[in-house]
Design an enzyme around this catalytic site. Structure first.
Site, short mmCIF file in Angstrom:
data_model
loop_
_atom_site.label_atom_id
_atom_site.label_comp_id
_atom_site.label_asym_id
_atom_site.label_seq_id
_atom_site.Cartn_x
_atom_site.Cartn_y
_atom_site.Cartn_z
N SER A 1 0.84 -1.20 0.00
CA SER A 1 0.00 0.00 0.00
C SER A 1 0.87 1.24 0.00
O SER A 1 2.03 1.21 0.45
CB SER A 1 -0.89 0.01 1.25
OG SER A 1 -1.55 1.25 1.40
N TYR B 1 -3.19 -0.81 10.42
CA TYR B 1 -3.14 -1.11 8.99
C TYR B 1 -1.80 -0.69 8.38
O TYR B 1 -1.13 -1.47 7.69
CB TYR B 1 -4.29 -0.40 8.28
CG TYR B 1 -4.29 -0.59 6.77
CD1 TYR B 1 -4.83 -1.74 6.20
CD2 TYR B 1 -3.78 0.39 5.93
CE1 TYR B 1 -4.84 -1.90 4.82
CE2 TYR B 1 -3.78 0.23 4.55
CZ TYR B 1 -4.31 -0.91 4.00
OH TYR B 1 -4.33 -1.08 2.63
#
Length: 683
Positions: free
Chosen positions: A560, A573
């Site tokens: 990400s 996350y």
């Protein structure tokens, strides 16, 4: 000029008959045999009635035959070729001559068996490869057995390579034996005929079923001999576990010359054959019917150890047997090759038999590998029938070589389309039941890969696998990537489905968006268990298989932008994405010596079609940024340099770019797919 003619009534009857015959594996094997019908139709130019023949074209399958799969020829021209036939030594030239017999555009390419149908003075003809018929055709005293089984109703035709001369032979048999309904072709199969489509089909089935009954009633009980001590099949779970353990090694050996896809079966037919005393002798004789050995090679590789032998000993022995197989195949080629023979296509086995475990078969794709295995099962059935009433005697090795390295077969291979970029590659994608994972699975399959669709939601995985084309292209696997046992089982299923694994995409994930003070230890542990631990487990088991294969491979992490960009309310996350990003670097450094490349993709703002955003992450992030959830994708797009929204397909494109063959010297790379987020530029 007469108007274009409508489809001939004979065509519908021919296709229906072909489907019925092709639907039953007792009648013929996949893509084996051919059927034909003759009739009159107006010449589209003159309007005069002319005789035509519709016959299954080259490479088609009876069970799925359609009208475009038929070759359409003028009988007057086809039969006129008898006047210019140059003899057996030059009969391959006759195949090109069939093109000048075409009616209109001619339909599909005519097969080598076209003459068998066209020269025979019967309105309807079936040429089939039933196991029972080939058992008689490959028995040492097949001619006498054919007479005993059928009397005068079926005539024996000695082995002759398929071609124009065989068509002349069968036409002569039909003329000399008006009472006959068909013939047994030595070393090959059967041909039947009739005045109507119904009569022809009935005659074909009469020959097949009569031969089945004859073999059952006349044959001995145990044609393969007594059971070999210690060679009984392992229990089902144990043999499949052992098959999975052997699969990467075997696929690597079978791919020495070129990469192959694998198929495994532990059918009762195979296991019983390998448990019997005569299996080494019979396997060494090889298959006989041309359709069989074109797909299975002249003989298989057979492990000569019992199923309880230690795996390390088995692996060593398989490597020795493989080296011997390659040397023997090269010697076979040298014995029979002429100066104008095609080059040797490869010396690796297409069939590997492991007593007590099962059969591994290999091909350029899953269907080819599966069909090769099915053909060897046919061959085992043929051996059983022949040994039951006589002894199995396949055609001579030199004849097998003439078929295997036939210029007509070589020409057929040259007509095949170029392989897709990911052909022969086996991919496993986690989290592939939706969103980014589904888009990646679709792209990899579209580029030729076999895909294992892995997801915690088994129903979603099954739906995606079916969407991609079913088990010859994709198989579903239900897996919780946090479970070591389930990850091992998922890789085992991949190995049994396709023979190995080459390309793994770590995509499974969830997103927990909370401020630090609201993030619980359970949140942290769950986030890291799925993405950091899950990626580690999947990569470890995939690398184990890739190293055993010795064929290199690719591991791709869907990380990400958050792996390098620090944003608010996202500690669990983003931290686990940073963990994944560093796993890429660590594994690239460790696995490079095995030819395994490890790279990552850093997406951002993939809202539409995303399972993570639909599961609550979207609402949480929208609240953080103060925008309506339905506008979140637009919000992310506007903060990028390119002002473009990122979709799952864009991430899939990056995965393909990394694995499609152009970046062969790239490892340890992270590719941003974020439409340009300057704060996430890699430094």
């Amino acid at each position: 000029m007469a108007p274009a003619s409508k489809p001939h009534p004979a065509v519908g009857a021919l296709i229906a008959r072909s489907h019925r015959l092709g639907a039953d594996p007792r009648n013929t094997n996949y893509a084996g045999g051919n059927t034909s019908a003759k009739g009159t139709a107006p010449d589209p130019v003159t309007g005069a009635e002319i005789e035509l023949m519709w016959v299954k074209g080259s490479g088609g399958d009876l069970g799925t035959l359609t009208e475009p799969g038929l070759a359409v020829l003028r009988l007057d021209r086809l039969r006129a070729l008898t006047g210019v036939y140059p003899g057996v030594d030059r009969e391959d030239e006759m195949v090109a001559a069939f093109d000048f017999c075409a009616h209109g555009k001619g339909g599909a390419a005519p097969s080598i068996d076209t003459a068998m149908h066209g020269l025979l003075d019967a309105a309807h003809v079936d040429h089939l490869h039933p196991d029972s018929g080939i058992a008689l055709a490959c028995a040492a005293d097949g001619e006498a057995l054919t007479k005993e089984c059928f009397g005068d109703a079926v005539v024996w035709v000695p082995w002759r390579r398929p071609g124009f001369r065989l068509g002349l032979d069968i036409a002569a048999v039909h003329k000399a034996h008006p009472e006959a309904i068909g013939c047994v072709l030595g070393g090959h199969g059967i041909t039947a005929w009739g005045a109507t489509s119904e009569e022809c089909e009935a005659n074909s089935l009469r020959i097949i079923r009569t031969a089945e009954t004859f073999l059952a009633q006349r044959g001995k009980a145990e044609p393969f001999g007594p059971e070999l001590p210690g060679y009984v099949p392992l229990p089902a779970a144990e043999r499949r576990s052992r098959a999975a353990a052997l699969a990467p090694l075997l696929r690597g050996l079978a791919s020495t010359d070129r990469p192959q896809v694998g198929h495994f079966t532990d059918s009762d037919t195979v296991l019983d054959f390998l448990a019997r005393a005569e299996h080494p002798r019979l396997a060494a004789l090889g298959t006989s019917c041309p359709d069989h050995f074109l797909r299975t090679k002249v003989r298989p590789l057979v492990l000569d150890l019992p199923p309880t032998a230690p795996l390390a000993e088995v692996a060593t022995r398989l490597k020795e047997l493989h080296a011997r197989y390659r040397a023997e195949y090269a010697a076979y080629y040298r014995r029979h090759a002429a100066p104008d023979s095609p080059a040797m296509r490869g010396a690796d086995p297409a069939i590997v038999l492991v007593p007590g475990v099962g059969m591994f078969s290999y091909g350029k794709d899953k269907q080819t590998a599966r069909v090769a295995g099915e053909f060897y099962v046919n061959a085992v059935n043929v051996m059983r029938g022949a040994e039951a009433v006589s002894s199995y005697r396949p055609i001579e090795e030199a004849e097998k070589f003439r078929i295997e390295y036939w210029e007509l077969e070589e020409a057929k291979l040259r007509r095949m389309p170029a392989p897709k970029p990911l052909a022969t590659r086996i991919a496993l994608v986690t989290g592939a039941g939706s969103g980014i994972g589904r888009a990646i699975a679709r792209r990899l399959a579209a580029e030729g890969a076999c895909v294992v669709v892995a997801d915690l939601d088994g129903d979603s995985a099954a739906a995606v696998a079916q969407e991609l084309g079913g088990p010859d292209t994709a198989v579903p696997v239900t897996v919780d990537v946090t479970s070591e046992e389930q990850v091992e089982a998922a890789l085992e299923q991949a190995l049994l489905a396709f023979g190995g694994v080459d390309l793994v995409v770590n995509n499974a994930g969830i997103s927990i968006s909370k401020p630090l003070l609201e993030t619980t230890a359970a949140d942290w542990d769950r986030q890291h268990a799925i993405m950091a631990r899950g990626s580690f487990l999947v990569s470890r088991e995939a690398a184990r298989a890739m190293i055993a294969q010795g064929m290199g491979g690719d591991i791709v992490y869907i990380a990400s932008k958050n792996a390098v960009f620090a944003g608010p309310n996202n500690i669990a996350y983003s931290a686990t994405k940073a963990d994944q990003a560093h796993q890429v670097r660590l594994l690239a450094a460790e696995l490079g010596e095995h030819g395994i490349r490890v790279n990552g993709v850093n997406p951002d703002g993939v809202v539409r079609g995303s399972g993570i955003f639909a599961g609550g992450w979207g609402a949480q992030r929208a609240a953080v940024y103060g925008v309506p959830e339905e506008k979140l994708g637009e919000f992310y797009a506007q903060r990028t340099l390119l002002k473009r929204e990122v979709l799952p397909e864009h991430v899939a494109n990056a995965v393909f770019a990394l694995t499609g063959g152009d970046l062969t010297h790239t490892t340890g790379l992270h590719v941003p797919v974020d439409a340009g987020v300057a704060a996430a530029f890699l430094r």
